[in-house]
Design a protein around this motif. Structure first.
Motif, PDB file in Angstrom:
ATOM      1  N   PHE A 128       1.559  -5.362   9.211  1.00  0.00           N
ATOM      2  CA  PHE A 128       2.294  -6.297   8.354  1.00  0.00           C
ATOM      3  C   PHE A 128       3.503  -5.579   7.760  1.00  0.00           C
ATOM      4  CE2 PHE A 128      -1.713  -4.662   6.623  1.00  0.00           C
ATOM      5  CZ  PHE A 128      -1.261  -3.791   5.645  1.00  0.00           C
ATOM      6  N   PRO A 129       4.512  -6.328   7.333  1.00  0.00           N
ATOM      7  CA  PRO A 129       5.703  -5.695   6.757  1.00  0.00           C
ATOM      8  C   PRO A 129       5.404  -5.051   5.416  1.00  0.00           C
ATOM      9  CG  PRO A 129       5.833  -8.076   6.547  1.00  0.00           C
ATOM     10  CD  PRO A 129       4.633  -7.794   7.403  1.00  0.00           C
ATOM     11  N   ILE A 130       6.070  -3.941   5.154  1.00  0.00           N
ATOM     12  CA  ILE A 130       5.853  -3.199   3.911  1.00  0.00           C
ATOM     13  C   ILE A 130       7.202  -2.806   3.310  1.00  0.00           C
ATOM     14  CG2 ILE A 130       3.630  -2.284   4.679  1.00  0.00           C
ATOM     15  CD1 ILE A 130       5.111   0.382   5.272  1.00  0.00           C
ATOM     16  N   VAL A 131       7.148  -2.233   2.130  1.00  0.00           N
ATOM     17  CA  VAL A 131       8.338  -1.692   1.480  1.00  0.00           C
ATOM     18  C   VAL A 131       8.131  -0.201   1.253  1.00  0.00           C
ATOM     19  CG1 VAL A 131       8.925  -3.856   0.323  1.00  0.00           C
ATOM     20  CG2 VAL A 131       7.462  -2.190  -0.847  1.00  0.00           C
ATOM     21  N   ARG A 132       9.225   0.510   1.238  1.00  0.00           N
ATOM     22  CA  ARG A 132       9.156   1.933   0.886  1.00  0.00           C
ATOM     23  C   ARG A 132       9.409   2.068  -0.603  1.00  0.00           C
ATOM     24  NH1 ARG A 132      13.022   5.269   4.717  1.00  0.00           N
ATOM     25  NH2 ARG A 132      12.396   6.872   3.202  1.00  0.00           N
ATOM     26  N   GLY A 133       8.768   3.031  -1.210  1.00  0.00           N
ATOM     27  CA  GLY A 133       8.933   3.224  -2.649  1.00  0.00           C
ATOM     28  C   GLY A 133       8.189   4.459  -3.083  1.00  0.00           C
ATOM     29  N   ALA A 134       7.589   4.380  -4.265  1.00  0.00           N
ATOM     30  CA  ALA A 134       6.875   5.541  -4.802  1.00  0.00           C
ATOM     31  C   ALA A 134       5.734   5.954  -3.887  1.00  0.00           C
ATOM     32  CB  ALA A 134       6.355   5.223  -6.196  1.00  0.00           C
ATOM     33  N   ALA A 193      10.586  -6.580   2.475  1.00  0.00           N
ATOM     34  CA  ALA A 193       9.569  -6.006   3.360  1.00  0.00           C
ATOM     35  C   ALA A 193      10.067  -5.971   4.800  1.00  0.00           C
ATOM     36  CB  ALA A 193       8.284  -6.807   3.267  1.00  0.00           C
ATOM     37  N   SER A 194       9.629  -4.953   5.527  1.00  0.00           N
ATOM     38  CA  SER A 194      10.076  -4.793   6.908  1.00  0.00           C
ATOM     39  C   SER A 194       9.049  -3.978   7.686  1.00  0.00           C
ATOM     40  CB  SER A 194      11.442  -4.087   6.943  1.00  0.00           C
ATOM     41  OG  SER A 194      11.896  -3.920   8.271  1.00  0.00           O
ATOM     42  N   TYR A 195       9.209  -3.985   9.008  1.00  0.00           N
ATOM     43  CA  TYR A 195       8.444  -3.099   9.880  1.00  0.00           C
ATOM     44  C   TYR A 195       9.316  -1.883  10.179  1.00  0.00           C
ATOM     45  CZ  TYR A 195       4.812  -6.548  11.018  1.00  0.00           C
ATOM     46  OH  TYR A 195       3.757  -7.427  10.961  1.00  0.00           O
ATOM     47  N   TYR A 196       8.760  -0.708  10.063  1.00  0.00           N
ATOM     48  CA  TYR A 196       9.495   0.515  10.357  1.00  0.00           C
ATOM     49  C   TYR A 196       9.068   1.061  11.714  1.00  0.00           C
ATOM     50  CZ  TYR A 196      10.917   0.226   5.497  1.00  0.00           C
ATOM     51  OH  TYR A 196      11.448  -0.208   4.308  1.00  0.00           O
ATOM     52  N   VAL A 197       9.902   1.893  12.305  1.00  0.00           N
ATOM     53  CA  VAL A 197       9.652   2.407  13.648  1.00  0.00           C
ATOM     54  C   VAL A 197       8.310   3.129  13.724  1.00  0.00           C
ATOM     55  CG1 VAL A 197      10.495   3.954  15.453  1.00  0.00           C
ATOM     56  CG2 VAL A 197      12.108   2.588  14.135  1.00  0.00           C
ATOM     57  N   ALA A 198       7.948   3.823  12.648  1.00  0.00           N
ATOM     58  CA  ALA A 198       6.676   4.550  12.635  1.00  0.00           C
ATOM     59  C   ALA A 198       5.497   3.612  12.873  1.00  0.00           C
ATOM     60  CB  ALA A 198       6.514   5.281  11.309  1.00  0.00           C
ATOM     61  N   GLU A 199       5.648   2.348  12.490  1.00  0.00           N
ATOM     62  CA  GLU A 199       4.557   1.387  12.663  1.00  0.00           C
ATOM     63  C   GLU A 199       4.278   1.139  14.141  1.00  0.00           C
ATOM     64  OE1 GLU A 199       1.579  -1.195  11.118  1.00  0.00           O
ATOM     65  OE2 GLU A 199       2.827   0.337  10.162  1.00  0.00           O
ATOM     66  N   LYS A 234       7.529   7.997   0.737  1.00  0.00           N
ATOM     67  CA  LYS A 234       8.807   8.679   0.551  1.00  0.00           C
ATOM     68  C   LYS A 234       9.569   8.838   1.853  1.00  0.00           C
ATOM     69  CE  LYS A 234       8.174   9.525  -3.872  1.00  0.00           C
ATOM     70  NZ  LYS A 234       9.013   8.877  -4.905  1.00  0.00           N
ATOM     71  N   ASP A 235       8.858   9.176   2.920  1.00  0.00           N
ATOM     72  CA  ASP A 235       9.488   9.509   4.196  1.00  0.00           C
ATOM     73  C   ASP A 235       9.331   8.365   5.183  1.00  0.00           C
ATOM     74  OD1 ASP A 235      10.191  10.715   6.713  1.00  0.00           O
ATOM     75  OD2 ASP A 235       9.929  12.648   5.736  1.00  0.00           O
ATOM     76  N   ALA A 236      10.365   8.098   5.981  1.00  0.00           N
ATOM     77  CA  ALA A 236      10.335   7.004   6.954  1.00  0.00           C
ATOM     78  C   ALA A 236       9.208   7.184   7.964  1.00  0.00           C
ATOM     79  CB  ALA A 236      11.678   6.896   7.671  1.00  0.00           C
ATOM     80  N   LYS A 237       8.872   8.428   8.288  1.00  0.00           N
ATOM     81  CA  LYS A 237       7.814   8.669   9.276  1.00  0.00           C
ATOM     82  C   LYS A 237       6.433   8.287   8.735  1.00  0.00           C
ATOM     83  CE  LYS A 237       7.150  13.577   8.103  1.00  0.00           C
ATOM     84  NZ  LYS A 237       5.828  13.405   7.493  1.00  0.00           N
ATOM     85  N   ASP A 238       6.341   8.111   7.413  1.00  0.00           N
ATOM     86  CA  ASP A 238       5.080   7.714   6.797  1.00  0.00           C
ATOM     87  C   ASP A 238       5.053   6.223   6.444  1.00  0.00           C
ATOM     88  OD1 ASP A 238       4.064  10.334   6.824  1.00  0.00           O
ATOM     89  OD2 ASP A 238       5.135  10.820   4.981  1.00  0.00           O
ATOM     90  N   ALA A 239       6.069   5.490   6.886  1.00  0.00           N
ATOM     91  CA  ALA A 239       6.177   4.066   6.537  1.00  0.00           C
ATOM     92  C   ALA A 239       5.245   3.239   7.401  1.00  0.00           C
ATOM     93  CB  ALA A 239       7.622   3.596   6.688  1.00  0.00           C
ATOM     94  N   LEU A 240       3.956   3.286   7.074  1.00  0.00           N
ATOM     95  CA  LEU A 240       2.921   2.602   7.849  1.00  0.00           C
ATOM     96  C   LEU A 240       2.204   1.573   6.980  1.00  0.00           C
ATOM     97  CD1 LEU A 240       1.271   5.763   9.473  1.00  0.00           C
ATOM     98  CD2 LEU A 240       3.076   4.338  10.447  1.00  0.00           C
ATOM     99  N   SER A 241       1.823   0.463   7.589  1.00  0.00           N
ATOM    100  CA  SER A 241       1.081  -0.552   6.840  1.00  0.00           C
ATOM    101  C   SER A 241      -0.279  -0.025   6.391  1.00  0.00           C
ATOM    102  CB  SER A 241       0.924  -1.816   7.685  1.00  0.00           C
ATOM    103  OG  SER A 241       0.327  -1.538   8.929  1.00  0.00           O
TER     104      SER A 241
END
Length: 348
Positions: free
Chosen positions: A83-89, A132-138, A92-99
């Motif tokens: 599912f789409p998520i947001v980055r925040g606290a 909210a969005s899907y990141y490449v790491a997902e 921190k890192d785009a590579k960890d942007a996982l649902s």
């Protein structure tokens, strides 16, 4: 959460079971239809049917086997969510942007009720003004999960909520997986705006239209929430527009512009619903309205100003404003322009 707990949609449920009995469930099935119709509830319920170890002759999940019980608790090891998520606290890192980082909140929201929308989910993530969005790491994470063998020796199911939030780069990494998933793997996509889903993904899925719920079913699925603040803003917009108080409308625009992007989109969607409800109110068929007592009280005096000449133009202006807000157009300009247009449309 279970197949039998899905509210209404008997025809859609029967079609899904028929496909399951005939072993013709597509590897990528997209649930589409109006907001609030229970698409996500259907997807989660059907996942239980796909994973059931002892289905009935009609294909309906037994509800008693270990797989059914784990799926009902959203804890089945072969039932995955993205599912789409947001980055925040929290990320921190785009590579960890996982649902996966929000899976606890996701399960809690789903178990509370599968009839929620993006605004509810953003609130759960403390998204503030982020989208909210899907990141490449997902995409890499999905591939890793589905490359593993089935934990229970049966099917694997991946539920993809709001695929329209997936960008081109993320989608490109998943194209081959959508086209040729591992044996026994099913993607169940749930889209609110299928026209915004990338064509490369859309072409690899089979669409299933989910009709709107009846008013009674809708009230059962969507108990009234506290929308008093939104109602107050809507009433103020309509009253000031009718009275042509341009200076006060400018102040109103400043107030709404300070709310944040997602609350603004929620407000504009609420306004569209109220315009539709007020138009229907004129037919004097209360069974067609889904208003609260407070909303109905306002409609008694206001509904006559929403008629066949202006209901569509007003709705289109509200929808256009919602699109502009989503595209980061200056909120003050969007809401003040909207207010000026409402002035003209109310006198039609």
């Amino acid at each position: 959460m279970s197949f039998d707990s899905v509210i209404g949609q008997s025809a859609v449920k029967e079609r899904l079971l028929e496909d399951l009995r005939a072993d013709r469930v597509p590897h990528a099935l997209m649930f589409t239809g109006p907001a609030g119709s229970g698409k996500l509830a259907l997807a989660v319920g059907f996942a239980q049917a796909l994973l059931c170890q002892h289905p009935g002759e009609d294909g309906r999940p037994c509800g008693e086997c270990p797989s059914c019980k784990m799926a009902a608790k959203l804890e089945h090891p072969d039932l995955h969510f993205t599912f789409p998520i947001v980055r925040g606290a929290k990320i921190k890192d785009a590579k960890d942007a996982l649902s996966d980082y929000f899976i606890k909140e996701w399960r809690a929201r789903l178990l509370e009720s599968p009839y929620f929308d993006l605004n509810d989910w953003l609130e759960d993530m403390n998204a503030a003004n982020q989208q909210a969005s899907y990141y490449v790491a997902e995409a890499d994470n999905i591939q890793r999960k589905l490359a593993l063998k089935s934990n229970q020796g049966g099917r694997k199911v991946m539920i993809v909520w709001l695929p329209e939030k997936m960008n081109q780069e993320t989608a490109n990494k998943l194209l081959k997986l959508f086209e040729e998933p591992p044996a026994g793997t099913h993607f169940l996509l749930v889209a609110e705006e299928p026209d915004l889903v990338l064509g490369t993904i859309l072409s690899r899925t089979q669409r299933l239209m989910v009709p709107p719920l009846t008013p009674e079913e809708y009230r059962q699925a969507h108990p009234p929430r506290d929308e008093r603040q939104l109602m107050e803003l809507f009433q103020m917009l309509m009253r000031l527009s009718y009275q042509r108080k341009v200076k006060d409308l400018r102040d109103w625009s400043e107030h709404v512009a300070a709310m944040g992007r997602e609350p603004q989109k929620q407000f504009l969607a609420f306004c569209q619903r109220q315009v539709r409800e007020n138009f229907i109110y004129n037919f004097r068929l209360p069974e067609l309205n889904t208003q609260t007592e407070e909303e109905a009280a306002f409609s008694r005096n206001f509904a006559r100003f929403i008629n066949e000449r202006n209901v569509i133009p007003i709705t289109e202006e509200l929808a256009r404003a919602e699109t502009d807000i989503a595209q980061n157009v200056n909120a003050r300009m969007v809401f003040f322009t909207l207010a000026l247009k409402i002035i003209v449309l109310l006198i039609r």
